[in-house]
Design an enzyme around this catalytic site. Structure first.
Site, mmCIF file in Angstrom:
data_model
loop_
_atom_site.group_PDB
_atom_site.id
_atom_site.type_symbol
_atom_site.label_atom_id
_atom_site.label_comp_id
_atom_site.label_asym_id
_atom_site.label_seq_id
_atom_site.Cartn_x
_atom_site.Cartn_y
_atom_site.Cartn_z
ATOM 1 N N SER A 35 13.258 -38.069 -0.398
ATOM 2 C CA SER A 35 13.038 -38.749 -1.694
ATOM 3 C C SER A 35 11.616 -39.065 -1.808
ATOM 4 O O SER A 35 10.884 -39.607 -0.802
ATOM 5 C CB SER A 35 14.191 -39.944 -1.645
ATOM 6 O OG SER A 35 15.308 -39.672 -1.533
ATOM 7 N N TYR B 69 21.589 -49.209 -10.173
ATOM 8 C CA TYR B 69 20.305 -48.284 -9.942
ATOM 9 C C TYR B 69 21.045 -46.953 -9.731
ATOM 10 O O TYR B 69 21.937 -46.608 -9.096
ATOM 11 C CB TYR B 69 19.715 -48.785 -8.519
ATOM 12 C CG TYR B 69 18.656 -47.702 -8.101
ATOM 13 C CD1 TYR B 69 17.612 -47.388 -8.866
ATOM 14 C CD2 TYR B 69 19.059 -46.827 -7.187
ATOM 15 C CE1 TYR B 69 16.648 -46.187 -8.609
ATOM 16 C CE2 TYR B 69 18.308 -45.546 -6.925
ATOM 17 C CZ TYR B 69 17.261 -45.506 -7.634
ATOM 18 O OH TYR B 69 16.155 -44.793 -7.454
ATOM 19 N N GLY B 70 20.263 -45.847 -10.339
ATOM 20 C CA GLY B 70 20.330 -44.554 -10.253
ATOM 21 C C GLY B 70 21.198 -44.006 -9.084
ATOM 22 O O GLY B 70 22.444 -43.470 -9.401
ATOM 23 N N HIS C 271 19.684 -31.184 -0.634
ATOM 24 C CA HIS C 271 18.975 -32.217 -1.384
ATOM 25 C C HIS C 271 17.674 -31.084 -1.792
ATOM 26 O O HIS C 271 16.522 -31.348 -0.731
ATOM 27 C CB HIS C 271 18.832 -33.094 -0.270
ATOM 28 C CG HIS C 271 17.741 -34.208 -1.242
ATOM 29 N ND1 HIS C 271 17.362 -35.256 -0.419
ATOM 30 C CD2 HIS C 271 17.781 -34.796 -2.366
ATOM 31 C CE1 HIS C 271 16.469 -36.071 -1.441
ATOM 32 N NE2 HIS C 271 16.715 -35.849 -2.627
ATOM 33 N N GLY D 261 -0.928 -28.188 -7.788
ATOM 34 C CA GLY D 261 -0.921 -26.754 -8.014
ATOM 35 C C GLY D 261 -1.320 -25.780 -7.031
ATOM 36 O O GLY D 261 -0.919 -24.718 -7.068
ATOM 37 N N CYS E 1 8.899 -37.445 -2.191
ATOM 38 C CA CYS E 1 8.021 -36.659 -1.261
ATOM 39 C C CYS E 1 7.404 -35.469 -2.251
ATOM 40 O O CYS E 1 6.872 -34.611 -1.707
ATOM 41 C CB CYS E 1 8.477 -36.139 0.030
ATOM 42 S SG CYS E 1 8.836 -37.479 1.043
ATOM 43 N N LYS F 262 23.866 -38.649 -6.112
ATOM 44 C CA LYS F 262 23.802 -38.312 -4.839
ATOM 45 C C LYS F 262 25.269 -38.586 -4.203
ATOM 46 O O LYS F 262 25.661 -37.760 -3.402
ATOM 47 C CB LYS F 262 23.005 -39.624 -4.189
ATOM 48 C CG LYS F 262 21.648 -39.772 -4.746
ATOM 49 C CD LYS F 262 20.781 -38.360 -4.257
ATOM 50 C CE LYS F 262 19.546 -38.449 -4.832
ATOM 51 N NZ LYS F 262 18.734 -37.233 -4.288
ATOM 52 N N LYS G 1 9.104 -33.352 -4.577
ATOM 53 C CA LYS G 1 10.104 -32.192 -5.121
ATOM 54 C C LYS G 1 9.728 -31.889 -6.594
ATOM 55 O O LYS G 1 9.710 -30.811 -7.057
ATOM 56 C CB LYS G 1 11.543 -32.444 -5.041
ATOM 57 C CG LYS G 1 11.980 -32.295 -3.558
ATOM 58 C CD LYS G 1 13.430 -32.289 -3.049
ATOM 59 C CE LYS G 1 14.268 -33.474 -3.607
ATOM 60 N NZ LYS G 1 14.066 -34.805 -2.861
ATOM 61 N N THR G 2 9.726 -33.058 -7.416
ATOM 62 C CA THR G 2 9.506 -32.854 -8.902
ATOM 63 C C THR G 2 8.308 -32.216 -9.190
ATOM 64 O O THR G 2 8.211 -31.332 -9.975
ATOM 65 C CB THR G 2 9.801 -34.188 -9.590
ATOM 66 O OG1 THR G 2 11.065 -34.764 -9.277
ATOM 67 C CG2 THR G 2 9.794 -33.910 -11.141
ATOM 68 N N ASN G 3 7.487 -32.491 -8.537
ATOM 69 C CA ASN G 3 5.973 -31.804 -8.772
ATOM 70 C C ASN G 3 5.988 -30.425 -8.287
ATOM 71 O O ASN G 3 5.504 -29.766 -9.165
ATOM 72 C CB ASN G 3 4.914 -32.582 -8.053
ATOM 73 C CG ASN G 3 4.550 -34.243 -8.333
ATOM 74 O OD1 ASN G 3 4.966 -34.413 -9.468
ATOM 75 N ND2 ASN G 3 3.912 -34.857 -7.677
ATOM 76 N N ARG H 56 18.253 -47.032 -3.848
ATOM 77 C CA ARG H 56 19.491 -46.747 -3.068
ATOM 78 C C ARG H 56 19.351 -47.863 -1.909
ATOM 79 O O ARG H 56 18.347 -48.477 -1.515
ATOM 80 C CB ARG H 56 19.313 -45.433 -2.543
ATOM 81 C CG ARG H 56 19.640 -44.517 -3.681
ATOM 82 C CD ARG H 56 19.656 -43.039 -3.039
ATOM 83 N NE ARG H 56 18.388 -42.513 -2.588
ATOM 84 C CZ ARG H 56 18.239 -42.563 -1.344
ATOM 85 N NH1 ARG H 56 18.822 -42.965 -0.385
ATOM 86 N NH2 ARG H 56 16.769 -42.099 -0.886
ATOM 87 N N ASN I 195 9.304 -47.413 -7.211
ATOM 88 C CA ASN I 195 10.474 -46.476 -7.605
ATOM 89 C C ASN I 195 10.872 -46.335 -8.878
ATOM 90 O O ASN I 195 11.976 -46.171 -9.231
ATOM 91 C CB ASN I 195 11.583 -46.883 -6.419
ATOM 92 C CG ASN I 195 12.560 -45.930 -6.322
ATOM 93 O OD1 ASN I 195 12.450 -44.657 -6.659
ATOM 94 N ND2 ASN I 195 13.877 -46.316 -6.340
ATOM 95 N N ARG J 249 11.366 -44.949 -12.511
ATOM 96 C CA ARG J 249 11.984 -43.783 -12.723
ATOM 97 C C ARG J 249 11.874 -43.287 -14.266
ATOM 98 O O ARG J 249 11.943 -44.124 -15.270
ATOM 99 C CB ARG J 249 13.539 -43.610 -12.458
ATOM 100 C CG ARG J 249 13.721 -43.731 -10.761
ATOM 101 C CD ARG J 249 13.354 -42.809 -10.282
ATOM 102 N NE ARG J 249 13.626 -42.918 -8.640
ATOM 103 C CZ ARG J 249 13.994 -42.084 -7.797
ATOM 104 N NH1 ARG J 249 14.133 -40.808 -8.271
ATOM 105 N NH2 ARG J 249 13.972 -42.365 -6.426
ATOM 106 N N ASN K 96 -0.621 -25.914 -4.129
ATOM 107 C CA ASN K 96 0.534 -25.472 -3.239
ATOM 108 C C ASN K 96 1.085 -24.030 -3.605
ATOM 109 O O ASN K 96 1.876 -23.329 -2.587
ATOM 110 C CB ASN K 96 1.844 -26.474 -3.269
ATOM 111 C CG ASN K 96 1.352 -27.815 -2.828
ATOM 112 O OD1 ASN K 96 0.499 -27.986 -1.741
ATOM 113 N ND2 ASN K 96 1.885 -29.093 -3.037
ATOM 114 N N ASP L 271 16.157 -31.488 -7.608
ATOM 115 C CA ASP L 271 16.541 -32.392 -6.543
ATOM 116 C C ASP L 271 17.806 -31.936 -6.067
ATOM 117 O O ASP L 271 17.859 -32.516 -4.697
ATOM 118 C CB ASP L 271 17.129 -33.854 -7.306
ATOM 119 C CG ASP L 271 17.180 -34.866 -6.299
ATOM 120 O OD1 ASP L 271 16.372 -35.089 -5.591
ATOM 121 O OD2 ASP L 271 18.183 -35.680 -6.424
HETATM 122 C C1 OXD Z 1 16.623 -39.943 -4.307
HETATM 123 C C2 OXD Z 1 16.599 -39.400 -5.964
HETATM 124 O O1 OXD Z 1 16.270 -41.020 -4.190
HETATM 125 O O2 OXD Z 1 16.681 -38.265 -6.091
HETATM 126 O O3 OXD Z 1 16.377 -39.051 -3.461
HETATM 127 O O4 OXD Z 1 16.527 -40.540 -6.606
HETATM 128 MN MN MN Z 2 16.388 -37.004 -4.365
#
Ligand code: OXD
Ligand code: MN
Length: 580
Positions: free
Chosen positions: A249, A198-199, A227, A490, A251, A207, A253-255, A70, A363, A365, A492, A276
């Site tokens: 971003s 880019y995404g 977010h 895990g 940090c 976003k 979240k997906t895990n 981004r 970064n 993805r 966490n 997300d």
């Molecule tokens: C971000 C994403 O950058 O989710 O936060 O792609």
């Molecule tokens: Mn995000």
């Protein structure tokens, strides 16, 4: 006869007249159209086939090396009044912004196909969902939007029924960083993005729509667009609490959303609703109800491995798009942290040499449907959403911030969220590892003045009879030797378990000036290699450090002038005097 699609058709015609594509294709979301598009991208080299024996339906996309994240410095919120965008956003006058970006769009699709993508953010049949249409000249964007949103015919039918939608115009342009802008016009529910594939810059449902414009709409309509991941935690007794958690971003979240309980926790189960973005609405029962507006994951690849996120690794062996990862000799996708295999090509397609840096871009993805995740929660399709028991804020902080604490109440929780800070990551261009304020993890994504945003949070909470409890976590504390003190991943779950115990009245906690921390013995640490001293440090409150932290929070809030609600400064002063 006038149709509710007239304004859409008119807009598509206007855009075609401006951008002059060779042809216009409406995306219906069908498998046949997707196959044809992939075949076309394989022919042009925009997609490369990965090993179809080990990874059927998986493809690699290599971005222009200057277009991998981004671009916050090129992202604008264009409101009539500069104050409405706030110091947290770059601002441009809407008239000027249209003129500037339309000049770039002029004739930019000559020789290209213009794709029209109707999409729905959220379950098609949910009153909380919102629709949009993205026009783009990138087939890569089309295929990503197909995974990330409910795209195509059902979305178009909803748009026809409702007559309203967010307009997003995108072109990759020349992929020239000097001719790149991501512009938002919240008052017109319009997005214009030029010069990046880019995404976060190009998949406009994510976003741009689901956070920047949706946060604006949410303020007008009395809800919250955040977010945040959404996770369901089911205890051995069978009850499930849903938790929404905001982290900047890259940090984790997906895990956290896909966590696998440690072996010491048989009978616990974690359900992934989203990783997300979270839209939360006050319900008639006085609780907040959340939907995940997305239908896929656009996750950070590096660091995703069998230990950190086995669910993610398992879902990535079919029907996924990988962007900027490396490949192995037998053409499987590879990134740092995935396995001990050796990459042979790096993310730029060069022969891998460690001297060139990592094989996968930091970064890089993956894009994949959320349905492929073993922990996918069927509740993600529930039009009513899920009830939220707890909201969690968290940043990447090497020192000071304890592993977990709970806010005294909603208003204090808003202060805790507004005070969030975190080290920057590779998800955006610019320096990495610099601590910056990132309120509610929304610094890059709030579509209006943070002062008004905090006021809105206070208002929404004030109207809830049964608001979620608010917590703050820090998985990233480091020892003097620079090692992470908490095992994370895990484990966490142990922290989530304490939150649930708080929600259900099983944990009394220990009151401190900064909030409530686990009382001795309340955090389940059985089976952990964690010595008593480390645990004590993780849950300690360093009063001097906190006094200094709160002083900088005070300055930060003050930089929002009168827009910052007085209640937030009052909460800060209350904590400050408790520390004294
Ligand atoms: C971000 C994403 O950058 O989710 O936060 O792609
Ligand atoms: Mn995000």
């Amino acid at each position: 006869m006038a149709s509710k699609l007239d304004s859409l058709n008119q807009w598509v015609n206007d855009v075609a007249a401006l951008t002059t594509p060779d042809q216009v294709v409406w995306c219906d979301g069908s498998e046949a159209q997707s196959q044809a598009l992939k075949a076309q991208m394989l022919a042009t080299g925009e997609l490369l086939e990965l090993n179809q024996q080990t990874h059927p339906g998986c493809y690699l996309h290599r971005s222009d090396p200057s277009d991998v994240a981004r671009v916050e410095h090129l992202t604008f919120v264009c409101t009539s009044s500069r104050e409405d965008a706030g110091p947290n956003n770059h601002w441009m006058d809407p008239g000027q912004a249209h003129e500037k970006i339309d000049a770039l769009f002029e004739g930019c699709m000559r020789g290209r196909t213009m794709y029209v993508i109707p999409y729905c953010m959220g379950p098609i049949d949910s009153p909380f969902s919102r629709c949009g249409v993205e026009i783009t000249d990138s087939p890569y964007v089309v295929e990503n939007m197909r995974l990330m949103t409910r795209m195509g015919a059902p979305a178009l039918a909803r748009i026809e029924a409702e007559g309203s939608f967010v307009r997003g115009l995108h072109s990759i342009g020349e992929l020239d960083p000097e001719r790149r802008f991501i512009m938002h016009f919240p008052e017109e529910l319009t997005i214009k993005s030029y010069g990046s594939g880019y995404g976060g810059n190009a998949l406009l449902g994510k976003k741009c729509h689901a956070l920047r414009l949706a946060s604006w709409q949410a303020r007008e309509q009395g809800w919250l667009a955040e977010h945040m991941l959404i996770v369901g935690v089911q205890s051995p007794a069978g009850d499930t609490h849903y938790i929404a958690a905001a982290f900047p971003s890259a940090c984790g979240k997906t895990n956290l959303a896909m966590l696998i309980p440690p072996e010491t926790h048989p009978g616990w189960k974690v359900w992934t609703v989203g990783d997300d973005i979270c839209w939360m609405h006050p319900g008639k029962d006085g609780r907040l109800w959340a939907i995940n507006p997305e239908s896929g994951f656009f996750g950070v690849a590096p660091g995703t491995g069998a230990k950190t996120n086995p669910n993610a690794v398992a879902m990535l062996d079919r029907d996924a798009i990988f962007t900027n990862v490396g490949v192995t000799a037998d053409n499987r996708p590879w990134w740092e942290g995935l396995s001990d295999d050796q990459p042979v090509k790096d993310w730029q397609g060069r022969d891998y040499q460690s001297g060139n840096g990592p094989a996968a871009h930091p970064n890089s993805r993956f894009t994949v449907s959320m349905r492929q995740c073993a922990s996918f929660s069927p509740e993600a399709d529930n039009p009513a959403g899920v009830p939220i028991s707890a909201i969690v804020f968290g940043g990447r902080r090497a020192s000071l911030i304890p592993l977990v604490f709970e806010a005294r109440d909603w208003a204090h929780g808003v202060l805790v969220g507004a005070s969030m800070a975190s080290e920057t990551t590779a998800a955006a261009t610019g320096a990495v590892g610099v601590v910056r304020r990132d309120p509610m993890a929304m610094k890059p994504f709030c579509g209006y003045n943070f002062g008004d945003y905090w006021r809105h949070w206070l208002r929404v909470g004030g109207e809830l009879n049964n608001p979620p409890r608010i917590f703050h976590v820090n998985w990233f504390r480091k020892s003097a030797e620079g090692r992470f003190m908490w095992p994370g991943f895990g484990d966490n779950l142990r922290v989530l378990q304490w939150m649930i115990d708080r929600c259900d009245g099983r944990a009394t906690g220990r009151e401190e000036p900064i909030g409530i921390l686990p009382a001795e013995g309340e955090l389940e640490t059985s089976g952990l290699q964690l010595d008593a001293d480390t645990l004590q440090q993780l849950l300690a409150v360093d009063r001097d450090g906190w006094r200094a932290e709160l002083a900088t929070v005070g300055e930060y809030l003050a930089s929002y002038g009168e827009r910052c609600p007085e209640q937030l400064q009052a909460e800060r002063e209350r904590t400050q005097s408790a520390l004294n």
